[in-house]
Design a protein around this motif. Structure first.
Motif, PDB file in Angstrom:
ATOM      1  N   LEU A  85      11.508  13.507  46.496  1.00 54.38           N
ATOM      2  CA  LEU A  85      10.692  12.395  45.984  1.00 54.38           C
ATOM      3  C   LEU A  85      10.865  11.125  46.813  1.00 54.38           C
ATOM      4  N   VAL A  86      12.064  10.983  47.398  1.00 52.89           N
ATOM      5  CA  VAL A  86      12.359   9.756  48.153  1.00 52.89           C
ATOM      6  C   VAL A  86      11.780   9.820  49.573  1.00 52.89           C
ATOM      7  N   PRO A 106       8.154   7.897  50.424  1.00 53.34           N
ATOM      8  CA  PRO A 106       8.304   6.433  50.437  1.00 53.34           C
ATOM      9  C   PRO A 106       9.159   5.946  51.606  1.00 53.34           C
ATOM     10  N   ALA A 107      10.184   6.756  51.992  1.00 52.71           N
ATOM     11  CA  ALA A 107      11.036   6.345  53.117  1.00 52.71           C
ATOM     12  C   ALA A 107      10.216   6.292  54.401  1.00 52.71           C
ATOM     13  N   LEU A 114       4.827  -2.426  51.024  1.00 52.01           N
ATOM     14  CA  LEU A 114       5.507  -2.040  49.788  1.00 52.01           C
ATOM     15  C   LEU A 114       5.620  -3.196  48.806  1.00 52.01           C
ATOM     16  N   LYS A 142       6.834  -2.059  56.124  1.00 47.38           N
ATOM     17  CA  LYS A 142       7.638  -2.630  55.048  1.00 47.38           C
ATOM     18  C   LYS A 142       6.816  -3.537  54.133  1.00 47.38           C
ATOM     19  N   LEU A 164       8.110   3.273  54.277  1.00 49.05           N
ATOM     20  CA  LEU A 164       8.912   2.063  54.513  1.00 49.05           C
ATOM     21  C   LEU A 164       9.123   1.856  56.012  1.00 49.05           C
TER      22      LEU A 164
END
Lengths: 253, 288
Positions: free
Chosen positions: A234-235, A238-239, A249, A246, A242
């Motif tokens: 799940l992470v 988004p990583a 977000l 940046k 990012l």
């Protein structure tokens, strides 16, 4: 010295979740009072490569759902934000846009569930998609609303005066101008859908097994290794987002 | 007008459809919940009755859930705001040094459900912290470790929200600090004879809090309606509002539905009231 200590504490605070989730994913037979797993194994990660793996299917389902929501909400929001900016009822429509976005997703799901059942969409991907779009579309519309200022209209008129067709003005002037905001809307609506659990769980009655629903199921089954792997998956997106951008977000409508 | 000259314009029926979707569907849901709470809608609707509204006074579940949610939201936001202010006003040079500027974005990657799962594995009585404490000889048995998750005061829920909120607020305060040119004001106040503490208390904190007020209120509302974290880290009693409503609606006893509809209606109306305050606040901050 003090600043180094602070930096160390913050690194520890933000790094610890990944460390513990990693240990839970690779640790086998890890029970109280052992501080570290007695055996390490990559079996859970290896099983991800199997064709019938439930987690991998969940990852694909979540990616497809979040991607569809992001593209549909951003494209729709772009067109709708312009229409609202030029409407005589702009203030009313803008206020209405806050309504679904303002309620907690699970409460919104509870409120619209009777209608989702009547539309025969309960427990289906279509029902979840409609629910997620109900939150993501107004969010994108509000986010892109400030793009349609007087200056944008002047640019558009200038392009038309210089001989552009409406389509050329859209593709060669408006879309490049709006791209930073469109990128932000894409990222944020993707994350909105990617992170969602409550709305998806209520509207799908647990049948649309996205990654967040799977994390919850594994937690309920006390299957910490699989819950940890699902959490790490799940992470991941988004990583990547990012690393790419940046600022996308953080922006709020 | 030829099609070539016609500007790119959305047909108005689509705008109507949008209004119907974003306002019509939630409002219809609210109306359905209201009708359900007076026995006029829902699977067991048997005609108008006011007994669910009357029973509201005797049932402590909803007020208790509202109070518990209010406490969790206030405590989470208070601690997060305090931590963020402390970092921005006392440790800004450290925050600007590698790797902290990037590190503060890390919690934004974490879904609430994952944070809930992580804190459960970390802080529960059989969790990692308890195991380390046991190994270090700080506790001699499992029960000696304090109850930090699924506890009555909501400590686990509060910690999870603080972990998610304070980095975001720190980034927000840093941006406001720069935009408001507070460094220039700092120089000015020091030149005029004030000390660093007076600058922080009388200039920086009021400016930061005033400009961040809409976001702070939004964070408060979001925590008030939180679902994922309290579902994992909360107790069956007291429950936070979203968990309370969702649990009552998902029970097998259909006779519970009207009371659940009533709770959903009241909470939604309350949150919408708070959002209208937020909109007014945002407009005022924009004007200033």
């Amino acid at each position: 010295m003090r600043s180094r200590l602070l930096a160390f504490l913050l690194i520890l605070l933000f790094g610890l979740p990944f460390g513990l989730l990693g240990l839970l994913a690779v640790g086998e037979g890890w029970r109280f009072p052992a501080a570290l797993p007695p055996v390490y194994s990559l079996n859970v990660f290896r099983s991800l490569l199997a064709a019938d793996n439930d987690l991998l299917a969940g990852l694909g389902r979540s990616l497809l759902l979040a991607g569809t929501v992001a593209v549909a909400a951003t494209a729709g929001g772009f067109v709708l934000a312009r229409a609202i900016a030029r409407s005589r009822r702009a203030a009313r429509l803008e206020a209405a846009s806050y309504l679904p976005y303002a309620l907690p997703p699970v409460l919104l799901a509870v409120l619209i569930q009777p209608f989702i059942i009547r539309l025969h969409l309960s427990g289906s991907v279509g029902g979840v998609l409609l629910g997620l779009l109900l939150v993501a579309l107004p969010f994108a519309t509000l986010l892109l609303g400030s793009f349609w200022s007087g200056q944008t209209t002047e640019y558009e008129h200038l392009a038309r005066t210089l001989g552009c067709t409406p389509r050329q003005a859209l593709r060669q002037v408006l879309l490049p101008l709006a791209w930073p905001r469109l990128r932000t809307a894409l990222v944020q609506t993707f994350l909105l859908s990617w992170f969602d659990f409550g709305l998806t769980n209520v509207l799908s009655v647990g049948k649309v097994r996205t990654l967040t629903v799977q994390v919850f199921t594994y937690v309920g089954e006390a299957n910490a290794p699989l819950a940890a792997v699902a959490s790490l998956l799940l992470v991941l997106p988004p990583a990547v987002l990012l690393l790419v951008n940046k600022s996308a977000l953080l922006r709020k409508p | 007008m030829s099609s070539k000259a016609r500007p790119f314009r959305l047909p108005s029926p689509l705008l109507g459809l949008y209004g119907l979707l974003v306002a019509g569907l939630p409002l219809a849901g609210l109306a359905y919940a209201l009708l359900g709470s007076v026995g006029l809608a829902g699977p067991l609707a048997a005609g108008f009755t006011g007994r669910y509204w009357q029973a509201l006074g005797a049932d402590s579940g909803l007020p208790y859930a509202a109070l518990f949610s209010g406490w969790v939201a206030l405590a989470s936001l208070g601690i997060s705001t305090g931590l963020a202010l402390l970092l921005v006003l006392r440790a800004q040079p450290t925050l600007r040094r590698w790797p902290l500027p990037g590190l503060l974005y890390v919690p934004l990657l974490l879904p609430a459900l994952v944070v809930g799962f992580y804190l459960f594995q970390f802080l529960s009585r059989a969790g990692w912290l308890a195991r380390i404490s046991f190994r270090l000889g700080l506790i001699s048995r499992l029960e000696a470790f304090p109850e930090l998750v699924q506890d009555g005061a909501g400590i686990g829920i509060i910690l999870a929200h603080v972990l998610l909120t304070f980095p975001f607020l720190t980034l927000l305060f840093l941006a406001i600090y720069r935009e408001s040119r507070l460094d220039d004001y700092r120089q000015l106040t020091l030149t005029l004879g004030a000390n660093a503490g007076q600058f922080r208390r009388r200039v920086a904190v009021p400016v930061l809090l005033r400009r961040a007020a809409p976001t702070l209120l939004l964070s408060f509302i979001a925590t008030l309606g939180a679902y994922d974290i309290p579902l994992l880290l909360g107790r069956p009693y007291p429950q936070m509002l979203s968990v309370y409503i969702a649990t009552r609606l998902q029970r097998f006893d259909l006779r519970e539905l009207p009371a659940a509809y009533l709770a959903g209606f009241l909470v939604a109306v309350g949150l919408l009231g708070l959002i209208s305050v937020l909109l007014r606040l945002t407009r005022r901050v924009r004007v200033e």
